[in-house]
Design a protein around this motif. Structure first.
Motif, PDB file in Angstrom:
ATOM      1  N   GLY A  53       0.727  -1.402  -0.101  1.00 61.53           N
ATOM      2  CA  GLY A  53      -0.023   0.003   0.158  1.00 61.53           C
ATOM      3  C   GLY A  53       0.940   1.416   0.236  1.00 61.53           C
ATOM      4  O   GLY A  53       0.433   2.444   0.402  1.00 61.53           O
ATOM      5  N   GLY A  54       2.198   1.100  -0.258  1.00 64.52           N
ATOM      6  CA  GLY A  54       2.972   2.274  -0.314  1.00 64.52           C
ATOM      7  C   GLY A  54       2.816   3.437  -1.068  1.00 64.52           C
ATOM      8  O   GLY A  54       3.411   4.543  -1.157  1.00 64.52           O
ATOM      9  N   ALA A  77      -5.092   0.816   2.792  1.00 67.84           N
ATOM     10  CA  ALA A  77      -4.447   1.185   1.659  1.00 67.84           C
ATOM     11  C   ALA A  77      -4.266  -0.117   0.427  1.00 67.84           C
ATOM     12  O   ALA A  77      -4.531  -0.055  -0.611  1.00 67.84           O
ATOM     13  N   THR A  78      -3.855  -1.184   1.067  1.00 67.70           N
ATOM     14  CA  THR A  78      -3.733  -2.413   0.467  1.00 67.70           C
ATOM     15  C   THR A  78      -5.085  -2.844  -0.343  1.00 67.70           C
ATOM     16  O   THR A  78      -4.983  -3.525  -1.524  1.00 67.70           O
ATOM     17  N   VAL A  79      -6.057  -2.462   0.441  1.00 65.88           N
ATOM     18  CA  VAL A  79      -7.240  -2.982   0.139  1.00 65.88           C
ATOM     19  C   VAL A  79      -7.676  -2.162  -1.286  1.00 65.88           C
ATOM     20  O   VAL A  79      -8.272  -2.671  -2.347  1.00 65.88           O
ATOM     21  N   MET A  80      -7.628  -0.876  -1.234  1.00 63.92           N
ATOM     22  CA  MET A  80      -7.711   0.012  -2.532  1.00 63.92           C
ATOM     23  C   MET A  80      -6.890  -0.815  -3.782  1.00 63.92           C
ATOM     24  O   MET A  80      -7.503  -0.712  -4.750  1.00 63.92           O
ATOM     25  N   ASN A  81      -5.584  -0.869  -3.471  1.00 60.58           N
ATOM     26  CA  ASN A  81      -4.916  -1.597  -4.510  1.00 60.58           C
ATOM     27  C   ASN A  81      -5.426  -2.919  -5.173  1.00 60.58           C
ATOM     28  O   ASN A  81      -5.429  -3.137  -5.953  1.00 60.58           O
ATOM     29  N   ALA A  82      -5.948  -3.642  -4.010  1.00 60.61           N
ATOM     30  CA  ALA A  82      -6.546  -4.974  -4.415  1.00 60.61           C
ATOM     31  C   ALA A  82      -7.699  -4.664  -5.148  1.00 60.61           C
ATOM     32  O   ALA A  82      -7.845  -5.456  -6.175  1.00 60.61           O
TER      33      ALA A  82
END
Length: 234
Positions: A53-54, A77-82
């Motif tokens: 999520g960086g 943030a990682t969920v948005m990218n996923a």
């Protein structure tokens, strides 16, 4: 080309999805990643993904914010990218599911080990979001754990740099590129391929890692076919 591996865990850094913008999501990058993933699926490879999520959040940088709060923001943030990756993969005609370690039923399935295995066997790409759902653990640790959970053949570690070096090649012109390493080398030399917890999980479970540059053409396909590129960590 024939696949060397049947089931892989692809770890993509959030920064890699930002492309040249350095922040947010570059839709051209996600489209290119999705196209390569489609090629893998068409080859009969089962693909699971953990994404960082960086590109949205780099964690606690000081001040009064508690580490727990910062880490939970990073998980979101990682969920948005996923979700962005899921959308790009589906647009290529491949089914993709997001499973998260934090329950958010409106946008993703909860992480359930047996469901993940079934979806992989059914030909869906499974994207794991929200790390392991606990603060103080990185997405590197999530990648190592999920790779072991699903009995992946290898972790494909897609980064902004094309291999593992003795130092940052952008800062040190004398940095040495490694073709092969052992996990013990990574830990003993503090090479920062992934954090110590993740590296230890991989070492204890004999999980190999192929490090390569995401921007290289057909890099995922080449890695899955066993072509020599980047750095292989055994």
């Amino acid at each position: 080309m024939e696949a060397k591996y049947k089931r892989v865990l692809l770890k993509i850094s959030g920064e890699a999805l930002a492309g040249e913008k350095k922040t947010g999501i570059d839709e051209n990058v996600t489209a290119n990643v999705a196209e390569e993933i489609k090629k893998l699926v068409d080859m009969g490879v089962e693909v699971a993904i953990v994404v960082g999520g960086g590109n949205f959040w780099r964690g606690r940088t000081g001040g009064a914010m508690k580490r727990e709060t910062a880490d939970y923001i990073g998980m979101l943030a990682t969920v948005m990218n996923a979700m962005a990756l899921q959308d790009a993969i589906i647009a290529k005609g491949v089914d993709a599911r997001v499973q998260t370690s934090i329950t958010m039923r409106e946008v993703a399935e909860p992480y359930i080990w047996r469901r993940a295995l079934k979806e992989l066997k059914d030909g869906s790409v499974v994207i794991f979001g929200a790390g392991i759902g606990e603060p103080h653990f990185s997405t590197d640790t999530a990648a190592a754990l999920r790779a072991v959970n699903i009995d992946a053949d290898i972790i494909l570690l897609a980064k902004n740099v094309d291999a593992v070096y003795s130092a940052d090649p952008a800062l040190d012109s004398n940095a040495v590129k490694y073709d092969t390493l052992t996990m013990k080398d990574v830990i003993d030399q503090n090479l920062k391929v992934m954090d110590l917890t993740a590296a230890t999980i991989c070492m204890e479970n004999n999980m190999a890692i192929q490090v390569f540059g995401l921007a290289e053409k057909d890099s995922m396909v080449r890695a899955v076919c066993g072509e020599k590129l980047g750095t292989l960590i055994k």
